[in-house]
Design an enzyme around this catalytic site. Structure first.
Site, PDB file in Angstrom:
ATOM      1  N   SER A  49      70.485  59.954  47.384  1.00  0.00           N
ATOM      2  CA  SER A  49      69.823  60.524  48.559  1.00  0.00           C
ATOM      3  C   SER A  49      70.351  61.939  48.726  1.00  0.00           C
ATOM      4  CB  SER A  49      70.122  59.686  49.801  1.00  0.00           C
ATOM      5  OG  SER A  49      69.406  60.204  50.907  1.00  0.00           O
ATOM      6  N   GLU A  50      69.453  62.908  48.900  1.00  0.00           N
ATOM      7  CA  GLU A  50      69.871  64.306  48.765  1.00  0.00           C
ATOM      8  C   GLU A  50      70.838  64.762  49.856  1.00  0.00           C
ATOM      9  OE1 GLU A  50      66.734  63.180  48.794  1.00  0.00           O
ATOM     10  OE2 GLU A  50      65.346  64.607  49.739  1.00  0.00           O
ATOM     11  N   ASN A  51      70.982  63.987  50.927  1.00  0.00           N
ATOM     12  CA  ASN A  51      71.973  64.365  51.937  1.00  0.00           C
ATOM     13  C   ASN A  51      73.395  63.988  51.524  1.00  0.00           C
ATOM     14  OD1 ASN A  51      70.799  61.744  52.378  1.00  0.00           O
ATOM     15  ND2 ASN A  51      71.995  61.598  54.251  1.00  0.00           N
ATOM     16  N   SER A  91      75.409  67.583  45.770  1.00  0.00           N
ATOM     17  CA  SER A  91      74.218  66.733  45.746  1.00  0.00           C
ATOM     18  C   SER A  91      73.044  67.450  45.075  1.00  0.00           C
ATOM     19  CB  SER A  91      73.843  66.332  47.175  1.00  0.00           C
ATOM     20  OG  SER A  91      72.722  65.491  47.157  1.00  0.00           O
TER      21      SER A  91
END
Lengths: 225, 236
Positions: A49-51, A91
């Protein structure tokens, strides 16, 4: 008579079948998150998840949510054994640096050359926002688009050239819709599977760019879900 | 003795002037330094440029700062969400300018600022409206867009644990932009749930080394933005 076509869950199931063992995968906000529900339990797939989460697990039970543990769509999630956390530069290094095997993204439009439009309709007065869409489009080793074949008004979403603002040039490798699975190739759009009840000519009518059958043309089917 | 601890949250933000560029940590409610933002509202600075992933939710934190008319310009990746009505209203009223930056580019611009770099070339946004007017260069047969570092005057950051040197740990996905904004700001102000003795954080687990931090203030029981939004809380 019922219109032919898969439900969104069925499309998600179909995409999940093509995710190989051991893959690192990012699922875009919206329809693509459904794909996680259909990866076979015995297949080890790591969701990013990009966060800043690698090894993301499913939604927690009610009242077990933690506001410090959310996905890119800001929904509560969990961590699986083996998960790791990182800051945004790391990330996005995973994304841009070509470390993710696969990203599944929603689409407003996909062009025959793989151009993707999914971040803005360009409508006057709309509040723009891009998030990680442009990074995901250029970074993952493979990008699959998951989309309805046509808009609610019946306009094709697979087009010769995107008319909405571009997210990424030549980004998409394969398109999964309610009607077909289509590869984006240097020679053009190659149809791998069509849903039962439609033939190639029917699909062409619903597609805004020329299509041709792939080497093997199969039936797009999924169990009732 | 190096002691970055500040006793009072108002004192922590007391020198943020009108027109400052302020980087605000957080991704959605995860990592939002809500108490520091509220102290900044009380402080009264106006005409701020705010760098943040989002543009606030409900009527607390960053949304409250916008609602109070303190922000002239937002630099963010994704201002829309299910509770972003304040930003949408001030944006449509023309009260705040918006620069949309791809999320990975925002992260790397902050990192470049903190790392002393003059910029970087990224494949992200090539050929899109967000690359308009920017230098594009082919490197190794691929096109890249030149992006510049993004410096802040101040950063407002929420951490889980801090010591008096400013060493920090974060909680879960609340880490997000924190380490990068700490590096990118001339003055980094941190609210931490817990302030421990020097040596109380295992050096192997320090995420942000104290050199990147200027002030630390303890906020032991921070507001849950999610709960505040559900209750309909407003600040002030």
């Amino acid at each position: 008579m019922k219109q032919p076509g898969l439900t969104r869950n069925q499309v998600a199931w179909r995409i999940a079948r093509d995710i190989p063992e051991g893959a690192f995968v990012n699922l875009g906000i919206g329809q693509p998150v459904l794909v996680a529900n259909f990866v076979p339990a015995e297949r080890e797939v790591v969701f990013h998840s990009e966060n800043g989460i690698l090894g993301m697990g499913p939604e927690p039970p009610e009242h077990a949510e933690d506001e410090d543990l959310i996905n890119a769509g800001k929904q509560p999630v969990t961590l699986l054994p083996g998960a790791s956390l990182c800051h945004q530069a790391d990330s996005f290094a995973m994304i841009r640096g070509g470390h993710l095997d696969l990203c599944v993204l929603g689409a407003f439009q996909v062009a025959a050359n793989g151009d993707l439009a999914n971040w803005s309709t360009g409508a006057a007065g709309a509040v723009p926002g891009v998030g990680g869409a442009m990074d995901l489009a250029v970074g993952a080793k493979a990008v699959y688009a998951m989309t309805d074949h046509c808009t609610r008004r019946g306009e094709p979403k697979i087009v010769e050239r995107v008319t909405y603002p571009l997210t990424g040039r030549g980004a998409v490798d394969r398109i999964y819709t309610d009607l077909a699975v289509i590869d984006v190739t240097p020679a053009g759009l190659a149809v791998r599977e069509i849903v039962a009840g439609l033939d190639l000519a029917d699909l062409q009518e619903r597609t805004g760019a020329p299509i041709a059958p792939a080497d093997r043309l199969g039936v797009l089917e999924a169990p009732a879900l | 003795m190096i002691d970055k601890r500040v006793a009072d949250i108002a004192e922590a933000v007391a020198d943020i002037p009108d027109g400052a560029t302020v980087a605000v940590g957080g991704f959605g409610e995860a990592g939002s330094p809500t108490e520091l933002i509220h102290a900044l509202i009380d402080r009264g600075a106006r005409g701020l440029t705010v760098i943040a992933n989002n543009a606030g939710n409900g009527h607390v934190g960053l949304a409250a700062l916008l609602e109070q008319g303190r922000v002239a310009r937002m630099i963010c990746t994704y201002p829309r969400s299910s509770h972003s009505e304040v930003f949408e209203a001030v944006y449509r009223a023309g009260e705040v300018a918006l620069e949309v930056v791809p999320q990975g580019t925002l992260a790397e611009r902050l990192r470049a600022a903190g790392a002393g770099l003059g910029g970087f070339y990224t494949p992200t946004s090539v050929g899109t409206p967000l690359a308009d007017g920017k230098e594009t260069r082919a490197i190794g047969g691929r096109d890249y867009v030149l992006e510049y570092p993004l410096h802040a005057d101040f950063a407002l950051i929420k951490a889980e644990r801090a010591d008096r040197w400013g060493n920090l740990t974060y909680r879960l996905a609340a880490r997000n932009f924190g380490p990068l904004m700490c590096m990118a700001a001339a003055a980094t102000i941190v609210q931490a749930r817990e302030i421990v003795e020097l040596g109380g954080i295992d050096p192997e687990t320090v995420v942000t080394p104290g050199i990147f931090v200027d002030r630390v203030v303890g906020v032991p029981d921070p507001i849950s933005e999610r709960a505040a939004i559900l209750r309909g809380d407003r600040y002030p």
